[in-house]
Design a protein around this motif. Structure first.
Motif, PDB file in Angstrom:
ATOM      1  N   GLU A 139      61.883 -43.596  10.025  1.00  0.00           N
ATOM      2  CA  GLU A 139      61.100 -42.366   9.859  1.00  0.00           C
ATOM      3  C   GLU A 139      59.788 -42.645   9.138  1.00  0.00           C
ATOM      4  N   ALA A 140      59.827 -43.503   8.129  1.00  0.00           N
ATOM      5  CA  ALA A 140      58.604 -43.833   7.393  1.00  0.00           C
ATOM      6  C   ALA A 140      57.588 -44.503   8.320  1.00  0.00           C
ATOM      7  N   LEU A 141      58.065 -45.339   9.224  1.00  0.00           N
ATOM      8  CA  LEU A 141      57.173 -46.027  10.162  1.00  0.00           C
ATOM      9  C   LEU A 141      56.615 -45.064  11.204  1.00  0.00           C
ATOM     10  N   GLY A 142      57.452 -44.163  11.691  1.00  0.00           N
ATOM     11  CA  GLY A 142      57.011 -43.243  12.738  1.00  0.00           C
ATOM     12  C   GLY A 142      56.527 -44.002  13.960  1.00  0.00           C
ATOM     13  N   ASP A 143      55.365 -43.630  14.471  1.00  0.00           N
ATOM     14  CA  ASP A 143      54.842 -44.286  15.677  1.00  0.00           C
ATOM     15  C   ASP A 143      53.761 -45.318  15.354  1.00  0.00           C
ATOM     16  N   ARG A 144      53.664 -45.707  14.085  1.00  0.00           N
ATOM     17  CA  ARG A 144      52.684 -46.734  13.697  1.00  0.00           C
ATOM     18  C   ARG A 144      53.092 -48.097  14.243  1.00  0.00           C
ATOM     19  N   ASP A 145      52.120 -48.939  14.465  1.00  0.00           N
ATOM     20  CA  ASP A 145      52.363 -50.310  14.928  1.00  0.00           C
ATOM     21  C   ASP A 145      52.921 -51.117  13.759  1.00  0.00           C
ATOM     22  N   PRO A 146      54.129 -51.633  13.892  1.00  0.00           N
ATOM     23  CA  PRO A 146      54.734 -52.336  12.751  1.00  0.00           C
ATOM     24  C   PRO A 146      53.955 -53.583  12.325  1.00  0.00           C
ATOM     25  N   LEU A 147      53.372 -54.311  13.263  1.00  0.00           N
ATOM     26  CA  LEU A 147      52.615 -55.502  12.873  1.00  0.00           C
ATOM     27  C   LEU A 147      51.367 -55.136  12.075  1.00  0.00           C
ATOM     28  N   GLU A 148      50.740 -54.018  12.424  1.00  0.00           N
ATOM     29  CA  GLU A 148      49.583 -53.561  11.646  1.00  0.00           C
ATOM     30  C   GLU A 148      50.004 -53.187  10.232  1.00  0.00           C
ATOM     31  N   VAL A 149      51.127 -52.505  10.110  1.00  0.00           N
ATOM     32  CA  VAL A 149      51.629 -52.137   8.780  1.00  0.00           C
ATOM     33  C   VAL A 149      51.926 -53.400   7.969  1.00  0.00           C
ATOM     34  N   LEU A 150      52.610 -54.359   8.583  1.00  0.00           N
ATOM     35  CA  LEU A 150      52.943 -55.592   7.870  1.00  0.00           C
ATOM     36  C   LEU A 150      51.679 -56.328   7.424  1.00  0.00           C
ATOM     37  N   ALA A 151      50.654 -56.307   8.255  1.00  0.00           N
ATOM     38  CA  ALA A 151      49.412 -57.003   7.925  1.00  0.00           C
ATOM     39  C   ALA A 151      48.636 -56.291   6.820  1.00  0.00           C
ATOM     40  N   GLU A 152      48.716 -54.965   6.752  1.00  0.00           N
ATOM     41  CA  GLU A 152      47.980 -54.189   5.750  1.00  0.00           C
ATOM     42  C   GLU A 152      48.642 -54.221   4.371  1.00  0.00           C
ATOM     43  N   THR A 153      49.945 -54.382   4.328  1.00  0.00           N
ATOM     44  CA  THR A 153      50.683 -54.243   3.068  1.00  0.00           C
ATOM     45  C   THR A 153      50.192 -55.169   1.956  1.00  0.00           C
ATOM     46  N   PRO A 154      49.937 -56.456   2.193  1.00  0.00           N
ATOM     47  CA  PRO A 154      49.474 -57.295   1.076  1.00  0.00           C
ATOM     48  C   PRO A 154      48.194 -56.770   0.418  1.00  0.00           C
ATOM     49  N   ASP A 155      47.238 -56.323   1.231  1.00  0.00           N
ATOM     50  CA  ASP A 155      46.001 -55.787   0.661  1.00  0.00           C
ATOM     51  C   ASP A 155      46.257 -54.500  -0.121  1.00  0.00           C
ATOM     52  N   LEU A 156      47.108 -53.643   0.410  1.00  0.00           N
ATOM     53  CA  LEU A 156      47.407 -52.389  -0.280  1.00  0.00           C
ATOM     54  C   LEU A 156      48.118 -52.649  -1.608  1.00  0.00           C
ATOM     55  N   LEU A 157      49.053 -53.586  -1.611  1.00  0.00           N
ATOM     56  CA  LEU A 157      49.745 -53.933  -2.857  1.00  0.00           C
ATOM     57  C   LEU A 157      48.777 -54.532  -3.877  1.00  0.00           C
ATOM     58  N   THR A 158      47.851 -55.340  -3.391  1.00  0.00           N
ATOM     59  CA  THR A 158      46.860 -55.961  -4.273  1.00  0.00           C
ATOM     60  C   THR A 158      45.931 -54.905  -4.863  1.00  0.00           C
ATOM     61  N   GLU A 159      45.509 -53.940  -4.039  1.00  0.00           N
ATOM     62  CA  GLU A 159      44.643 -52.863  -4.524  1.00  0.00           C
ATOM     63  C   GLU A 159      45.356 -51.972  -5.542  1.00  0.00           C
ATOM     64  N   LEU A 160      46.633 -51.726  -5.320  1.00  0.00           N
ATOM     65  CA  LEU A 160      47.404 -50.872  -6.229  1.00  0.00           C
ATOM     66  C   LEU A 160      47.682 -51.536  -7.570  1.00  0.00           C
ATOM     67  N   PHE A 161      47.815 -52.833  -7.567  1.00  0.00           N
ATOM     68  CA  PHE A 161      48.300 -53.575  -8.731  1.00  0.00           C
ATOM     69  C   PHE A 161      47.598 -53.195 -10.042  1.00  0.00           C
ATOM     70  N   PRO A 162      46.260 -53.210 -10.119  1.00  0.00           N
ATOM     71  CA  PRO A 162      45.627 -52.901 -11.413  1.00  0.00           C
ATOM     72  C   PRO A 162      45.748 -51.432 -11.823  1.00  0.00           C
ATOM     73  N   ARG A 163      46.158 -50.577 -10.919  1.00  0.00           N
ATOM     74  CA  ARG A 163      46.292 -49.148 -11.228  1.00  0.00           C
ATOM     75  C   ARG A 163      47.660 -48.808 -11.807  1.00  0.00           C
ATOM     76  N   LEU A 164      48.537 -49.780 -11.897  1.00  0.00           N
ATOM     77  CA  LEU A 164      49.932 -49.520 -12.253  1.00  0.00           C
ATOM     78  C   LEU A 164      50.288 -50.017 -13.645  1.00  0.00           C
ATOM     79  N   ASP A 165      51.193 -49.291 -14.282  1.00  0.00           N
ATOM     80  CA  ASP A 165      51.913 -49.766 -15.461  1.00  0.00           C
ATOM     81  C   ASP A 165      53.215 -50.316 -14.887  1.00  0.00           C
ATOM     82  N   MET A 166      53.410 -51.620 -14.983  1.00  0.00           N
ATOM     83  CA  MET A 166      54.546 -52.266 -14.321  1.00  0.00           C
ATOM     84  C   MET A 166      55.898 -51.841 -14.900  1.00  0.00           C
ATOM     85  N   ARG A 167      55.902 -51.214 -16.070  1.00  0.00           N
ATOM     86  CA  ARG A 167      57.160 -50.750 -16.671  1.00  0.00           C
ATOM     87  C   ARG A 167      57.474 -49.312 -16.304  1.00  0.00           C
TER      88      ARG A 167
END
Length: 166
Positions: free
Chosen positions: A12-40
């Motif tokens: 359901e979370a994936l819906g009709d999105r292309d899974p390879l595109e999602v997999l390719a985007e995730t590292p950049d999104l995680l990297t962008e989010l990282f400094p915005r987070l309190d890891m605890r």
């Protein structure tokens, strides 16, 4: 979470999105989010902290990468991934470096994408037998992984919004 509920939530979370595109985007999104987070910090969407999610994603990338390779090798039964035993209870994620987990995830994801981008069309129908869910094609495994990414990205965005709101 019951095994079929887990499958349904990821798909359901994936819906009709292309899974390879999602997999390719995730590292950049995680990297962008990282400094915005309190890891605890966690949130009501998950019982994990942001840091534990990063560690979980790195471990899961190992598990899914291995499962894909098992399917390509024609292995009878794929290894299941028990995040409770492999993750928090066994590894004590809270003491691990979320930065190192991010770096590991990004490298592993690039390597797994290299594998996926080089598959022949017939390879997408190769099967790994999951011990709890039965036969799963590589195509299905990739959809599950992409949906899993999106679910955890949503949790991290939610945590970041709490941090930014003060």
């Amino acid at each position: 979470m019951e095994k079929f509920e887990y499958v349904q939530k990821n798909l359901e979370a994936l819906g009709d999105r292309d899974p390879l595109e999602v997999l390719a985007e995730t590292p950049d999104l995680l990297t962008e989010l990282f400094p915005r987070l309190d890891m605890r910090r966690g949130c009501e969407l998950t019982h994990w902290t942001a840091g534990e999610i990063y560690c979980h994603l790195a471990d899961l990338e190992i598990g899914y990468g291995f499962r894909l390779r098992q399917a390509l090798a024609g292995t009878e039964e794929a290894q299941a991934f028990d995040h409770d035993r492999w993750g928090i209870r066994y590894r004590n994620y809270e003491s691990y470096s979320a930065r190192l987990a991010l770096e590991a995830f990004c490298g592993l994801r690039r390597w797994n994408l290299e594998l996926l981008r080089n598959l022949e069309p017939q390879d997408w129908n190769r099967v790994a037998y999951h011990p709890q869910r039965g036969p799963e094609t590589i195509s299905f495994i990739v959809k599950m992984l992409a949906g899993h990414d999106l679910r955890h990205l949503k949790e991290l965005e939610y945590i970041a919004s709490y941090v930014e709101a003060g």
